[in-house]
Scaffold this motif. Structure first.
Motif, PDB file in Angstrom:
ATOM      1  N   UNK A 311     -40.175 -20.376-124.772  1.00 18.56           N
ATOM      2  CA  UNK A 311     -40.047 -21.757-125.222  1.00 18.56           C
ATOM      3  C   UNK A 311     -38.580 -22.128-125.047  1.00 18.56           C
ATOM      4  N   UNK A 312     -38.279 -22.894-124.017  1.00 20.14           N
ATOM      5  CA  UNK A 312     -36.889 -23.152-123.659  1.00 20.14           C
ATOM      6  C   UNK A 312     -36.495 -24.590-123.975  1.00 20.14           C
ATOM      7  N   UNK A 313     -35.401 -24.715-124.693  1.00 23.42           N
ATOM      8  CA  UNK A 313     -34.777 -26.007-124.941  1.00 23.42           C
ATOM      9  C   UNK A 313     -33.376 -25.958-124.328  1.00 23.42           C
ATOM     10  N   UNK A 314     -33.055 -26.910-123.448  1.00 19.05           N
ATOM     11  CA  UNK A 314     -31.725 -26.920-122.843  1.00 19.05           C
ATOM     12  C   UNK A 314     -31.280 -28.349-122.557  1.00 19.05           C
ATOM     13  N   UNK A 315     -29.982 -28.618-122.670  1.00 18.89           N
ATOM     14  CA  UNK A 315     -29.498 -29.981-122.472  1.00 18.89           C
ATOM     15  C   UNK A 315     -29.370 -30.357-121.001  1.00 18.89           C
ATOM     16  N   UNK A 316     -29.563 -31.629-120.715  1.00 16.32           N
ATOM     17  CA  UNK A 316     -29.184 -32.172-119.415  1.00 16.32           C
ATOM     18  C   UNK A 316     -27.659 -32.261-119.380  1.00 16.32           C
ATOM     19  N   UNK A 317     -27.067 -32.089-118.185  1.00 19.54           N
ATOM     20  CA  UNK A 317     -25.619 -32.253-118.102  1.00 19.54           C
ATOM     21  C   UNK A 317     -25.210 -32.614-116.687  1.00 19.54           C
ATOM     22  N   UNK A 318     -24.067 -33.258-116.582  1.00 20.99           N
ATOM     23  CA  UNK A 318     -23.499 -33.649-115.295  1.00 20.99           C
ATOM     24  C   UNK A 318     -22.001 -33.801-115.464  1.00 20.99           C
ATOM     25  N   UNK A 319     -21.216 -33.152-114.593  1.00 22.30           N
ATOM     26  CA  UNK A 319     -19.767 -33.313-114.656  1.00 22.30           C
ATOM     27  C   UNK A 319     -19.140 -32.808-113.367  1.00 22.30           C
ATOM     28  N   UNK A 320     -17.857 -33.060-113.200  1.00 25.85           N
ATOM     29  CA  UNK A 320     -17.112 -32.546-112.060  1.00 25.85           C
ATOM     30  C   UNK A 320     -15.848 -31.876-112.564  1.00 25.85           C
ATOM     31  N   UNK A 361     -12.454 -28.677-105.826  1.00 27.22           N
ATOM     32  CA  UNK A 361     -13.170 -29.703-106.586  1.00 27.22           C
ATOM     33  C   UNK A 361     -14.661 -29.396-106.529  1.00 27.22           C
ATOM     34  N   UNK A 362     -15.370 -29.772-107.595  1.00 30.26           N
ATOM     35  CA  UNK A 362     -16.792 -29.450-107.653  1.00 30.26           C
ATOM     36  C   UNK A 362     -17.546 -30.478-108.479  1.00 30.26           C
ATOM     37  N   UNK A 363     -18.865 -30.490-108.306  1.00 28.30           N
ATOM     38  CA  UNK A 363     -19.756 -31.412-109.013  1.00 28.30           C
ATOM     39  C   UNK A 363     -21.067 -30.696-109.296  1.00 28.30           C
ATOM     40  N   UNK A 364     -21.651 -30.951-110.476  1.00 23.59           N
ATOM     41  CA  UNK A 364     -22.966 -30.397-110.798  1.00 23.59           C
ATOM     42  C   UNK A 364     -23.728 -31.395-111.661  1.00 23.59           C
ATOM     43  N   UNK A 365     -25.023 -31.526-111.388  1.00 18.42           N
ATOM     44  CA  UNK A 365     -25.912 -32.357-112.198  1.00 18.42           C
ATOM     45  C   UNK A 365     -27.213 -31.604-112.398  1.00 18.42           C
ATOM     46  N   UNK A 412     -23.428 -15.029-105.657  1.00 16.97           N
ATOM     47  CA  UNK A 412     -23.193 -16.099-106.626  1.00 16.97           C
ATOM     48  C   UNK A 412     -22.560 -17.277-105.887  1.00 16.97           C
ATOM     49  N   UNK A 413     -23.300 -18.387-105.789  1.00 18.13           N
ATOM     50  CA  UNK A 413     -22.820 -19.555-105.050  1.00 18.13           C
ATOM     51  C   UNK A 413     -21.989 -20.485-105.922  1.00 18.13           C
ATOM     52  N   UNK A 414     -22.384 -20.640-107.177  1.00 21.76           N
ATOM     53  CA  UNK A 414     -21.681 -21.498-108.112  1.00 21.76           C
ATOM     54  C   UNK A 414     -21.623 -20.811-109.480  1.00 21.76           C
ATOM     55  N   UNK A 415     -20.580 -21.118-110.240  1.00 19.50           N
ATOM     56  CA  UNK A 415     -20.410 -20.569-111.583  1.00 19.50           C
ATOM     57  C   UNK A 415     -19.787 -21.645-112.472  1.00 19.50           C
ATOM     58  N   UNK A 416     -20.117 -21.616-113.760  1.00 21.79           N
ATOM     59  CA  UNK A 416     -19.492 -22.576-114.668  1.00 21.79           C
ATOM     60  C   UNK A 416     -19.848 -22.320-116.112  1.00 21.79           C
ATOM     61  N   UNK A 417     -19.362 -23.191-116.960  1.00 25.98           N
ATOM     62  CA  UNK A 417     -19.723 -23.131-118.375  1.00 25.98           C
ATOM     63  C   UNK A 417     -19.838 -24.548-118.899  1.00 25.98           C
ATOM     64  N   UNK A 418     -20.613 -24.729-119.950  1.00 26.86           N
ATOM     65  CA  UNK A 418     -20.765 -26.025-120.609  1.00 26.86           C
ATOM     66  C   UNK A 418     -20.348 -25.863-122.061  1.00 26.86           C
ATOM     67  N   UNK A 419     -19.250 -26.515-122.411  1.00 28.31           N
ATOM     68  CA  UNK A 419     -18.783 -26.524-123.800  1.00 28.31           C
ATOM     69  C   UNK A 419     -19.294 -27.754-124.537  1.00 28.31           C
ATOM     70  N   UNK A 420     -19.477 -28.854-123.783  1.00 31.25           N
ATOM     71  CA  UNK A 420     -19.981 -30.106-124.352  1.00 31.25           C
ATOM     72  C   UNK A 420     -20.750 -30.845-123.256  1.00 31.25           C
ATOM     73  N   UNK A 421     -22.070 -30.929-123.341  1.00 30.69           N
ATOM     74  CA  UNK A 421     -22.868 -31.577-122.292  1.00 30.69           C
ATOM     75  C   UNK A 421     -22.544 -33.059-122.111  1.00 30.69           C
ATOM     76  N   UNK A 422     -21.864 -33.672-123.076  1.00 32.32           N
ATOM     77  CA  UNK A 422     -21.568 -35.098-122.987  1.00 32.32           C
ATOM     78  C   UNK A 422     -20.275 -35.383-122.240  1.00 32.32           C
ATOM     79  N   UNK A 423     -19.459 -34.387-121.977  1.00 34.82           N
ATOM     80  CA  UNK A 423     -18.176 -34.635-121.333  1.00 34.82           C
ATOM     81  C   UNK A 423     -18.327 -34.694-119.812  1.00 34.82           C
TER      82      UNK A 423
END
Length: 423
Positions: A311-320, A361-365, A412-423
């Motif tokens: 049962x997975x709950x995860x936020x949507x996110x988008x940032x560069x 520079x990078x982008x993810x959505x 590993x093609x891309x790597x990152x972290x999400x501290x705040x999905x709204x930023x």
């Protein structure tokens, strides 16, 4: 979100890598066409392992800036490998140690060639997000000052292993026009997700060479989230403050692992050849977990993934994100490449080039349908003067780490972290 990390010479080299093809400038084809070599499995494993070690070592430095970030270690490795092809002496040794290039020059470039061919073959007939077809494209090019002399052996190596023909520009007469040409190429190859990779002033009259690698990814989930299952949810920041985010939900059989201080889940993309792995440290343990994360630990976590009902709950996110990597790479062990003592004589026949900076520079959505990601790297060089049957619930309601990998090779093609999905 945008995050920036933080020798008068006769000429310059710029190597650019972008994470998605038109023709800009006059392209001079090498007599050596690109062919995919037959690389032993052990050498491919060694290459990927080294790239993963580099990715996580770089992560440890990038995280000091705080906040969300995202980068493509694959893009950075390819761009610097094309530069490394012309390195000699202490410059070559330091770059090999820092980038975890253990195969030696000849084997390394052939292995990267084979890995690139494997990555480019993924997703045949699969779907992307937002009703787009699946896309994972990697392409290389070389941009050189017209009438400037480069060693044929160097150009042939890049043509044979990276498919990169020399495109001529006039940096000396029109540096800003050349910068715009390269930035326009990067924007086009990344579906306009990476704009203005090379900042104003980065291309000068003394610029002589730019190497480009481009990669663009658009993948739909193998098991998409239902949009009507997305609701407002709480995401707890590292300081304990809650923020309201769009929380996606699905109950599916997914790759899952739980270990000391973390949970991990794997979401495959359509076609089953690539996946996103999300690592969620336990409450209060993000910083200590992150500090110990390295290539060996990551491979252990991925190796422990087993199919189970989640049962997975995860936020949507988008940032560069945007970085200068000069300080990080120097600190990691290759400072000489940025000084007058640099030896890139394999490019011009004499040790007259140094790396002035490395920009990325990078982008993810990420949403219910899948993931779109792009990245670009520029190396600027100057001349010297769940296991079991019980359901598992995983609620990603606090900072987490994620990566996008090629499943068959483990790259590993891309790597990152999400501290705040709204930023």
């Amino acid at each position: 979100m945008k995050k920036v990390l933080v020798p008068l010479l006769l000429s310059a080299l710029i190597v650019v890598s972008a994470c998605t093809r038109p023709s800009y400038g006059q392209e001079l084809k090498s007599d050596l066409p690109r062919q995919t070599p037959d690389v032993p499995a052990a050498e491919m494993t060694e290459l990927v392992s080294g790239n993963t070690d580099f990715a996580l070592a770089l992560y440890q430095l990038l995280k000091e800036e705080g906040g969300n970030f995202f980068y493509s270690p694959y893009s950075i490795s390819v761009a610097l490998a094309m530069t490394y092809a012309g390195a000699n002496g202490e410059t070559e040794r330091q770059m090999a140690d820092t980038l975890r290039f253990t195969l030696g020059q000849a084997k390394l470039h052939q292995a990267l060639n084979a890995l690139d061919a494997a990555v480019n073959s993924r997703g045949q007939g699969a779907k992307g997000k937002d009703d787009q077809p699946f896309s994972l494209k990697v392409v290389n090019a070389i941009w050189g000052q017209q009438d400037f002399q480069f060693l044929n052996s160097y150009l042939d190596l890049l043509a044979a292993n990276y498919g990169a023909g020399l495109r001529t520009l006039d940096f000396a007469a029109d540096p800003e026009g050349a910068r715009k040409t390269i930035n326009d190429w990067v924007a086009r190859e990344t579906e306009k997700r990476i704009q203005d990779l090379l900042p104003p002033g980065s291309i000068k009259e003394i610029t002589r060479l730019v190497l480009t690698n481009a990669i663009y990814f658009n993948g739909g989930w193998l098991k998409p989230f239902e949009e009507n299952a997305t609701t407002d949810g709480i995401f707890n920041l590292l300081n304990g403050n809650p923020v309201t985010v769009s929380m996606m939900h699905q109950s599916e059989t997914l790759g899952y692992a739980a270990g000391s201080g973390y949970q991990a889940v794997e979401l495959q993309y359509d076609g089953g050849e690539l996946s996103m792995v999300i690592i969620l440290p336990e409450v209060g343990g993000f910083e200590s977990f992150e500090d110990t994360l390295d290539g060996v630990m990551l491979q252990h976590i991925i190796g422990d993934l087993r199919n189970g009902f989640v049962n997975l709950f995860m936020p949507k996110f988008e940032f560069e994100s945007s970085f200068s990597l000069k300080s990080a790479l120097s600190a990691m062990g290759m400072p000489v490449a940025f000084t007058d003592a640099a030896d890139f004589s394999g490019i011009t026949g004499q040790p007259n080039l140094l790396i002035a900076d490395v920009v990325h520079k990078s982008f993810v959505a990420v949403d219910e349908a899948g993931t779109e990601a792009a990245a670009a790297t520029g190396v600027i060089m100057d001349l010297t003067s769940a296991p079991g049957g019980d359901p598992v619930t995983m609620t990603i309601d606090r900072p987490f780490i994620f990566l996008i990998q090629d499943i068959a090779t483990g790259a590993v093609l891309f790597t990152g972290r999400v501290m705040n999905p709204l930023e």
